[in-house]
Write a protein that holds these residues in place. Sequence first.
Motif, short mmCIF file in Angstrom:
data_model
loop_
_atom_site.label_atom_id
_atom_site.label_comp_id
_atom_site.label_asym_id
_atom_site.label_seq_id
_atom_site.Cartn_x
_atom_site.Cartn_y
_atom_site.Cartn_z
N PHE A 1 0.30 -1.40 -0.05
CA PHE A 1 0.11 0.08 0.19
C PHE A 1 0.80 1.18 -0.11
O PHE A 1 0.54 1.95 0.94
CB PHE A 1 -1.22 -0.06 1.08
N GLY A 2 1.74 1.53 -0.70
CA GLY A 2 3.17 1.90 -0.68
C GLY A 2 2.73 2.69 -2.08
O GLY A 2 2.98 2.71 -3.08
N LEU A 3 3.24 3.69 -2.20
CA LEU A 3 4.17 4.73 -3.69
C LEU A 3 5.70 4.58 -3.94
O LEU A 3 6.28 4.26 -2.81
CB LEU A 3 3.32 6.46 -4.07
N CYS A 4 6.48 3.99 -4.87
CA CYS A 4 7.39 3.66 -4.80
C CYS A 4 8.28 5.62 -5.10
O CYS A 4 7.41 6.57 -4.86
CB CYS A 4 8.15 3.30 -7.13
N GLY A 5 9.14 5.49 -4.87
CA GLY A 5 9.94 6.47 -4.85
C GLY A 5 9.83 7.98 -5.94
O GLY A 5 9.40 8.66 -5.67
N SER A 6 9.65 7.22 -7.33
CA SER A 6 9.40 8.54 -8.88
C SER A 6 7.79 8.76 -8.45
O SER A 6 7.89 9.65 -8.21
CB SER A 6 9.71 7.78 -9.55
N CYS A 7 7.16 8.09 -8.06
CA CYS A 7 5.73 8.16 -7.73
C CYS A 7 5.28 9.05 -6.66
O CYS A 7 4.70 10.11 -6.70
CB CYS A 7 4.51 7.31 -7.15
#
Length: 242
Positions: free
Chosen positions: A29-35
């Motif tokens: 339930f997270g976002l990658c660094g770029s997003c």
Amino acid sequence: MAEARLQTLIRLIYPPRCLLCGGLVDSDFGLCGSCWRDTPFIMGLACDLCGAPLPGQSDRAEHCDDCLATPRPWTQGRAALLYRDNGRKLVLMLKHGDRHDIARPAALWLAQKLRPLCRADAVVVPIPLHLRRHLKRRYNQSALLADGLARALRLSHLPDALIRPRATPSLEGKSREERFTTLDAALTLRPARAAALAGRQVVLVDDVMTSGATLAAATAALTKAGVAEVCVAILARVAKEA
């Protein structure tokens, strides 16, 4: 022990993915660094009533131009994102794309904002959909957010406290005045929930705030029922470009 092993096995088979791009991430339930970098989280000074970002710094509560021009019936409010770019994408994916998995992290983002405002007896209440729209969409995205927020803050949750007895047209493209006129008295309190809310703080949850007409109508219904105060929790705030 067995549960931990099962979770490890699930992660091996289904590794965590970014909510937006689907890339691998370190946690569920997270976002990658770029997003994450491209998502407009609201940081720093923000309006104390709606969460819109404000320039500069201040050691007191500040209000944006919209909230100064349109008095708000609620006490305080916070928003996690700006409704643009990746913020808009996340809202639309949750609202129209059956992406229920977005509700949990979004609720955690909101919990960080709301935790300092909430009393121990606070009750989390979502903005309701009209029955016809609920049946068509099959779920209420604000209720999903409210459930996650209540769990994160360990607060009571009344998903059916408010009802929308009459269907209202889409507010998209309508002026501020038209929005408030359309939603006047459009929301009411479910009589069976009045006693559970009387004298308590309510955290009112919605996915997007534009003019604030929906939140104002809901706050009026809650206040009429004897709620002590209302704080609003908004996933994304529509705000003017800086």
